[in-house]
Scaffold this active site. Structure first.
Site, PDB file in Angstrom:
ATOM      1  N   LYS A   6     129.422  15.093  35.920  1.00 15.60           N
ATOM      2  CA  LYS A   6     128.229  15.669  35.294  1.00 15.60           C
ATOM      3  C   LYS A   6     128.657  16.273  33.962  1.00 15.60           C
ATOM      4  CE  LYS A   6     124.469  18.962  36.327  1.00 15.60           C
ATOM      5  NZ  LYS A   6     123.859  19.833  37.352  1.00 15.60           N
ATOM      6  N   SER A  62     120.458  21.629  42.550  1.00 19.18           N
ATOM      7  CA  SER A  62     120.704  20.516  41.626  1.00 19.18           C
ATOM      8  C   SER A  62     121.630  19.424  42.127  1.00 19.18           C
ATOM      9  CB  SER A  62     121.245  21.055  40.302  1.00 19.18           C
ATOM     10  OG  SER A  62     120.169  21.473  39.517  1.00 19.18           O
ATOM     11  N   SER A  72     119.081  19.157  38.613  1.00 18.63           N
ATOM     12  CA  SER A  72     119.509  18.768  37.287  1.00 18.63           C
ATOM     13  C   SER A  72     120.606  17.704  37.275  1.00 18.63           C
ATOM     14  CB  SER A  72     120.021  20.001  36.534  1.00 18.63           C
ATOM     15  OG  SER A  72     121.172  20.532  37.168  1.00 18.63           O
TER      16      SER A  72
HETATM   17  N1  GLN Z   1     115.688  23.371  39.595  1.00 18.08           N
HETATM   18  C1  GLN Z   1     116.386  24.621  39.608  1.00 18.08           C
HETATM   19  C2  GLN Z   1     116.295  25.285  38.265  1.00 18.08           C
HETATM   20  O1  GLN Z   1     115.789  24.689  37.354  1.00 18.08           O
HETATM   21  C3  GLN Z   1     117.808  24.441  40.039  1.00 18.08           C
HETATM   22  C4  GLN Z   1     118.688  23.908  38.974  1.00 18.08           C
HETATM   23  C5  GLN Z   1     120.134  23.859  39.375  1.00 18.08           C
HETATM   24  O2  GLN Z   1     120.480  23.926  40.553  1.00 18.08           O
HETATM   25  N2  GLN Z   1     120.991  23.788  38.369  1.00 18.08           N
HETATM   26  O3  GLN Z   1     116.734  26.386  38.087  1.00 18.08           O
END
Ligand code: GLN
Length: 498
Positions: free
Chosen positions: A79, A178, A154
């Site tokens: 990532k 995410s 994400s």
């Molecule tokens: N969707 C969640 C957020 O936008 C989690 C994102 C993540 O785990 N990085 O904060």
């Protein structure tokens, strides 16, 4: 050799050991697929094909000379939140469009030491804020199961690259879901370890008390292979904890050797009605319950538990995560780090325009919310209150675990939705209801595939464990996968040959 990309990590490991194929052949196979097909899904931001080829060749030579590291020469990708020395590291943002990291994240170093070969850096929501990869400065990512659908976020690039057969496994990060939610949307297994299990050094910070790196793959065992070199204490991360070092693959093999036809005899799975409330899609509900029934058939006992009302958890997360983000992202000011605007009039203009032009709308929204929650007049009412509620959420999990070994729930309330639905932020936040409590409590959790909807879209089941119980989660999901074939279904893109 057209099927190499559908092999499990275990098959890749033994195939390399038995000289069925070389690391260079394997690497070329994946690079060829990426070159031919990634234009359809946009899962990579940066390719490192040439260094990968050189590393693969070196891995083959080392193996010929007797190097026995199991993962030597197995491809993967990172990532783009992990710093990679000499390689562009954007975190999905214009802010870091030209940031070439001078050092490697600890997990990048450790995965390389295990002999794995990185094929590049994977697309993601900007600064890991989002649930469908639509906030990336480098374009949206398509779901390999259905190109009109989002891959989740994400870690959307990580999930879509694996589901497309571009890499067998990939790293991800999980602040509020995410890893698990994109795994669920793309028919994969993905694990977020216990907070403190994996070093955060060199992982660009979103919300430091919640962020944790983990692995994604098609099966629990694939995840175990990649997670192994990632875990362990790191003196460069003050929140990394010294703890027993498990051997995940060995634990899986031992459990499999001992399992009879009721492998889950004695396992108590907690199910909370709070995780099956309003907003849960009917098909997701059905597939999740069918998976739980399968667990029962295989010997598990379902017990009812209570956890905190997910709406309260959601409000707590969306107070604390932006607060921490607003502080973490203050370093990107066009001077110390990040994009700098053209021709600033003065210092204030430089700060203002660099940040306005460098950050996308979702990141700016989070910074505004977080700064507000931390401001002098509102700190007690919002930030401190949310911290107190966080303590209660942790207590509710502790109480639930007094009566069960793992807690199961849907990973997300829906399957992958259409990109064109263009969700408003609040609706998107609602999609995180089942995953964020885990991060607030620092618990480990995984998502495993449990079937397809009538539209052919994957659905995931979340298993939450007690602190440090990654091995139990991986073993449990693995034994389930020994009796089911959901993890062996392939997306349309994975079935394409090039
Ligand atoms: N969707 C969640 C957020 O936008 C989690 C994102 C993540 O785990 N990085 O904060």
């Amino acid at each position: 050799m057209s099927e190499l990309h559908l092999l499990s990590t275990q098959q890749l490991v033994t195939g390399l050991q038995d000289k069925q194929f070389s690391s260079l052949e394997l690497t070329e196979h994946f690079i060829k697929r990426i070159d031919a097909l990634d234009s359809k899904i946009n899962s990579f931001i940066t390719h490192t094909s040439d260094t990968a080829r050189a590393q693969a060749q070196a891995a083959d030579e080392m193996r010929a000379q007797g190097d026995q590291r199991p993962l030597l020469g197995v491809p993967m990708a990172h990532k783009d939140i992990f710093c990679t020395q000499g390689v562009l590291t954007t975190c999905g943002s214009k802010m870091l469009h030209n940031f070439v990291s001078p050092y490697d994240a600890t997990i990048v170093t450790n995965i390389a030491k295990a002999g794995m070969i990185s094929l590049g850096k994977l697309n993601m929501d900007e600064f890991a804020m989002g649930s469908d990869n639509s906030s990336s400065y480098y374009g949206t990512v398509q779901n390999p199961w259905n190109l009109e659908r989002v891959p989740g976020g994400s870690s959307g690039g990580s999930a879509s690259a694996i589901a497309a057969g571009f890499v067998p496994v990939a790293t991800g990060s999980d602040t509020g879901g995410s890893i698990r939610q994109p795994a669920s949307f793309c028919g994969l297994t993905g694990i977020k370890p216990t907070y403190g299990r994996v070093s955060r050094f060199g992982m660009i910070a979103y919300a430091s008390s919640l962020d944790q790196a983990g692995s994604l793959g098609r099966s629990a065992k694939d995840c175990a292979y990649l997670l192994q070199p990632m875990v362990g204490h790191d003196p460069r991360d003050a929140t990394s904890i010294k703890h027993d070092m498990p051997d995940y693959v060995q634990d899986i093999n031992d459990a499999e050797a001992q399992a009879g036809d009721k492998p889950f005899a004695g396992l108590r799975i907690g199910v909370a009605k709070e995780y099956f409330g309003a907003g849960l899609d009917a098909e997701v509900d059905k597939l999740t319950r069918a998976a739980l029934q399968k667990y029962e058939e295989l010997g598990a006992t379902i017990v009812e538990v209570n956890i905190t009302d997910p709406e309260i958890t959601l409000a707590t997360y969306y107070m604390l995560a932006p607060a921490e983000a607003s502080s973490n992202l203050s370093r990107f000011d066009g001077v110390r780090f990040g994009y700098r605007c053209e021709n600033p009039k003065d210092l204030i203009d430089l700060y203002t325009r660099s940040r306005s032009e460098g950050f996308g709308p979702e990141v700016q929204r989070r910074i505004l919310m977080g700064t507000y929650a931390l401001s002098a007049g509102y700190f007690d009412a919002y930030y401190i209150k949310a911290q107190k509620v966080r303590r209660l959420i942790i207590k509710d999990f502790d109480d639930a675990f007094a009566n069960c070994d793992v807690i199961a729930s849907p990973t997300a309330p829906t399957a992958a939705y259409k990109l064109s639905e263009n969700l408003d932020p609040a609706t998107m936040y609602l999609g995180d209801v089942y995953t964020i409590g885990v991060n607030l409590a620092g618990l480990p959790a995984l998502s495993q595939p449990v079937g397809l909807t009538s539209e052919g879209l994957p659905v995931g089941l979340q298993l939450i464990g007690q602190h440090w119980q990654e091995s139990q989660l991986l073993t449990t999901a693995h034994l389930f996968q020994q009796h089911t074939d959901h993890h062996l279904q392939h997306s349309a893109i994975a079935k394409e040959t090039v």
